[in-house]
Design a protein around this motif. Structure first.
Motif, PDB file in Angstrom:
ATOM      1  N   TRP A 133       1.048  -1.254  -0.036  1.00  0.00           N
ATOM      2  CA  TRP A 133       0.017   0.051   0.080  1.00  0.00           C
ATOM      3  C   TRP A 133       0.804   1.275  -0.111  1.00  0.00           C
ATOM      4  CZ3 TRP A 133      -5.422  -0.375   0.571  1.00  0.00           C
ATOM      5  CH2 TRP A 133      -6.190  -1.700   1.066  1.00  0.00           C
ATOM      6  N   HIS A 134       0.644   1.876  -0.929  1.00  0.00           N
ATOM      7  CA  HIS A 134       1.361   3.398  -1.072  1.00  0.00           C
ATOM      8  C   HIS A 134       0.201   4.518  -0.768  1.00  0.00           C
ATOM      9  CE1 HIS A 134       4.924   1.868  -2.945  1.00  0.00           C
ATOM     10  NE2 HIS A 134       4.220   1.045  -3.578  1.00  0.00           N
ATOM     11  N   ILE A 135       0.254   4.921   0.377  1.00  0.00           N
ATOM     12  CA  ILE A 135      -0.667   5.962   0.906  1.00  0.00           C
ATOM     13  C   ILE A 135      -0.627   7.347   1.122  1.00  0.00           C
ATOM     14  CG2 ILE A 135      -2.359   6.274   2.671  1.00  0.00           C
ATOM     15  CD1 ILE A 135      -2.086   3.315   3.765  1.00  0.00           C
ATOM     16  N   ASP A 136      -1.230   8.139   0.370  1.00  0.00           N
ATOM     17  CA  ASP A 136      -0.683   9.479   0.233  1.00  0.00           C
ATOM     18  C   ASP A 136      -1.595  10.273   1.304  1.00  0.00           C
ATOM     19  OD1 ASP A 136      -0.006  12.030  -0.428  1.00  0.00           O
ATOM     20  OD2 ASP A 136      -0.706  11.794  -2.586  1.00  0.00           O
ATOM     21  N   ILE A 137      -0.926  10.771   2.375  1.00  0.00           N
ATOM     22  CA  ILE A 137      -1.830  11.102   3.788  1.00  0.00           C
ATOM     23  C   ILE A 137      -1.720  12.595   3.391  1.00  0.00           C
ATOM     24  CG2 ILE A 137      -1.233  11.649   6.097  1.00  0.00           C
ATOM     25  CD1 ILE A 137      -2.043   8.698   5.306  1.00  0.00           C
ATOM     26  N   LYS A 138      -0.876  13.500   2.668  1.00  0.00           N
ATOM     27  CA  LYS A 138      -1.058  14.830   2.483  1.00  0.00           C
ATOM     28  C   LYS A 138      -0.458  15.154   4.107  1.00  0.00           C
ATOM     29  CE  LYS A 138      -3.231  14.372  -1.169  1.00  0.00           C
ATOM     30  NZ  LYS A 138      -2.334  14.326  -2.516  1.00  0.00           N
ATOM     31  N   ASP A 139      -1.477  15.423   5.042  1.00  0.00           N
ATOM     32  CA  ASP A 139      -1.203  15.718   6.373  1.00  0.00           C
ATOM     33  C   ASP A 139      -2.217  15.253   7.420  1.00  0.00           C
ATOM     34  OD1 ASP A 139       1.090  18.105   7.419  1.00  0.00           O
ATOM     35  OD2 ASP A 139      -0.790  17.798   8.861  1.00  0.00           O
ATOM     36  N   MET A 140      -1.766  14.963   8.564  1.00  0.00           N
ATOM     37  CA  MET A 140      -2.447  14.238   9.534  1.00  0.00           C
ATOM     38  C   MET A 140      -3.423  15.230  10.317  1.00  0.00           C
ATOM     39  SD  MET A 140      -2.473  11.039   9.640  1.00  0.00           S
ATOM     40  CE  MET A 140      -3.012  10.424  10.879  1.00  0.00           C
ATOM     41  N   ASP A 141      -3.082  16.618  10.218  1.00  0.00           N
ATOM     42  CA  ASP A 141      -3.804  17.587  10.920  1.00  0.00           C
ATOM     43  C   ASP A 141      -5.091  17.939   9.856  1.00  0.00           C
ATOM     44  OD1 ASP A 141      -4.973  20.245  11.502  1.00  0.00           O
ATOM     45  OD2 ASP A 141      -2.954  20.913  12.266  1.00  0.00           O
ATOM     46  N   ASP A 142      -6.290  17.777  10.258  1.00  0.00           N
ATOM     47  CA  ASP A 142      -7.388  17.895   9.768  1.00  0.00           C
ATOM     48  C   ASP A 142      -7.829  19.271   9.094  1.00  0.00           C
ATOM     49  OD1 ASP A 142      -9.876  16.418   9.089  1.00  0.00           O
ATOM     50  OD2 ASP A 142     -10.825  18.459  10.182  1.00  0.00           O
ATOM     51  N   ARG A 143      -7.389  20.421   9.901  1.00  0.00           N
ATOM     52  CA  ARG A 143      -7.532  21.732   9.543  1.00  0.00           C
ATOM     53  C   ARG A 143      -6.660  21.959   8.043  1.00  0.00           C
ATOM     54  NH1 ARG A 143      -5.485  24.717  14.420  1.00  0.00           N
ATOM     55  NH2 ARG A 143      -3.958  23.113  14.353  1.00  0.00           N
ATOM     56  N   ILE A 144      -5.336  21.269   8.061  1.00  0.00           N
ATOM     57  CA  ILE A 144      -4.704  21.450   6.796  1.00  0.00           C
ATOM     58  C   ILE A 144      -5.120  20.615   5.710  1.00  0.00           C
ATOM     59  CG2 ILE A 144      -2.321  20.906   5.715  1.00  0.00           C
ATOM     60  CD1 ILE A 144      -1.085  21.654   8.778  1.00  0.00           C
ATOM     61  N   TYR A 145      -5.300  19.273   6.099  1.00  0.00           N
ATOM     62  CA  TYR A 145      -5.955  18.452   5.113  1.00  0.00           C
ATOM     63  C   TYR A 145      -7.314  18.831   4.523  1.00  0.00           C
ATOM     64  CZ  TYR A 145      -7.207  13.850   3.281  1.00  0.00           C
ATOM     65  OH  TYR A 145      -7.619  13.010   2.291  1.00  0.00           O
ATOM     66  N   ARG A 146      -8.097  19.349   5.264  1.00  0.00           N
ATOM     67  CA  ARG A 146      -9.313  19.937   4.997  1.00  0.00           C
ATOM     68  C   ARG A 146      -9.147  21.213   3.834  1.00  0.00           C
ATOM     69  NH1 ARG A 146     -14.574  19.148   6.720  1.00  0.00           N
ATOM     70  NH2 ARG A 146     -13.618  18.206   8.981  1.00  0.00           N
ATOM     71  N   LYS A 147      -8.122  21.914   4.077  1.00  0.00           N
ATOM     72  CA  LYS A 147      -7.793  23.350   3.541  1.00  0.00           C
ATOM     73  C   LYS A 147      -7.245  22.761   2.103  1.00  0.00           C
ATOM     74  CE  LYS A 147      -5.282  27.627   3.530  1.00  0.00           C
ATOM     75  NZ  LYS A 147      -4.409  28.467   4.348  1.00  0.00           N
ATOM     76  N   TYR A 148      -6.391  21.776   2.062  1.00  0.00           N
ATOM     77  CA  TYR A 148      -5.782  21.189   0.962  1.00  0.00           C
ATOM     78  C   TYR A 148      -6.724  20.358  -0.091  1.00  0.00           C
ATOM     79  CZ  TYR A 148      -2.431  19.514  -2.330  1.00  0.00           C
ATOM     80  OH  TYR A 148      -1.895  19.025  -3.469  1.00  0.00           O
ATOM     81  N   THR A 149      -7.435  19.376   0.616  1.00  0.00           N
ATOM     82  CA  THR A 149      -8.410  18.741  -0.191  1.00  0.00           C
ATOM     83  C   THR A 149      -9.889  18.949  -0.389  1.00  0.00           C
ATOM     84  OG1 THR A 149      -8.816  17.186   1.538  1.00  0.00           O
ATOM     85  CG2 THR A 149      -6.597  16.668   0.719  1.00  0.00           C
ATOM     86  N   GLY A 150      -9.990  19.865   0.540  1.00  0.00           N
ATOM     87  CA  GLY A 150     -11.751  20.189   0.443  1.00  0.00           C
ATOM     88  C   GLY A 150     -12.422  18.957   1.509  1.00  0.00           C
TER      89      GLY A 150
END
Length: 213
Positions: A133-150
């Protein structure tokens, strides 16, 4: 080769099939199969074609996909390679991948590139078949993740916990990028610590490079 009946009516749009990849997303020689569709809307998306009209791309059944990629069977067997699913978001087609894996040679290594931001029922279909499994996490901080991915990363965390409980950690690689204007090294270090506490230890660290037009 006999095809199970459930595969006959199941198709998925494929945005690309890239052959003869070496040491990029799996051991040996691999073929990358990229699916259409993704639940995220990442600001620096690398594959925006996965949001185009799916009618623009060929739709394949598991058997048709097998016939397409099996031309490299000898390469797969000789090098320990196989097929890597990317996209888009492959677990959205978990049932199709499940049936594909039931008809390919057992020696093929099946890998997947995913954000894991799909319902856990999609992932359940894949657990018996995926070698890595190659998992693209982006960031574990939900605020950062939500801002970047929607989208929230709540589902990602749930799936990570389940994956960590059912898959040896050496079969999971976590991709942790530095994303300009969204996170920094401190954020990535915090993400790594959280993931280590979940039993995950193999990290692919890299930077997103923005090109000016």
């Amino acid at each position: 080769m006999i095809l199970v009946s459930s595969c006959v009516y199941m198709k998925a749009p494929i945005i690309g099939v890239e052959r003869h990849r070496i040491a990029t997303d799996g051991q040996g020689i691999t073929t990358l199969v990229a699916f259409h569709g993704c639940p995220l809307r990442c600001k620096y998306c690398l594959n925006p074609q996965c949001f185009a009209d799916c009618a623009s791309y060929p739709a394949m059944t598991p058997q048709e996909l097998y016939e397409n990629v099996s031309v490299d069977n000898l390469y797969f067997l000789a090098t320990g390679g196989g097929v890597t699913f990317g996209g888009g978001e492959p677990p959205l087609y978990g049932e199709l991948i499940h049936d594909f894996c039931r008809i390919v040679p057992q020696e093929w290594n099946i890998c997947i590139e995913t954000s894991l931001n799909t319902g856990h029922n999609h992932m359940e279909k894949l657990l018996p078949h995926i070698a890595h499994w190659h998992i693209d996490i982006k960031d574990m901080d939900d605020r950062i993740y939500r801002k970047y991915t929607g989208k929230s990363n709540e589902q990602v965390i749930e799936n990570l916990k389940r994956l960590a409980a059912h898959t040896p950690q050496e079969h999971v690689t976590i991709r942790l990028p530095l994303i300009p204007n969204y996170n920094n090294e401190k954020h990535r270090e915090a993400s790594m610590n959280t993931l280590k506490n979940m039993g995950l230890e193999d990290f692919d660290l890299f930077d997103y490079i923005l090109h000016e037009h």
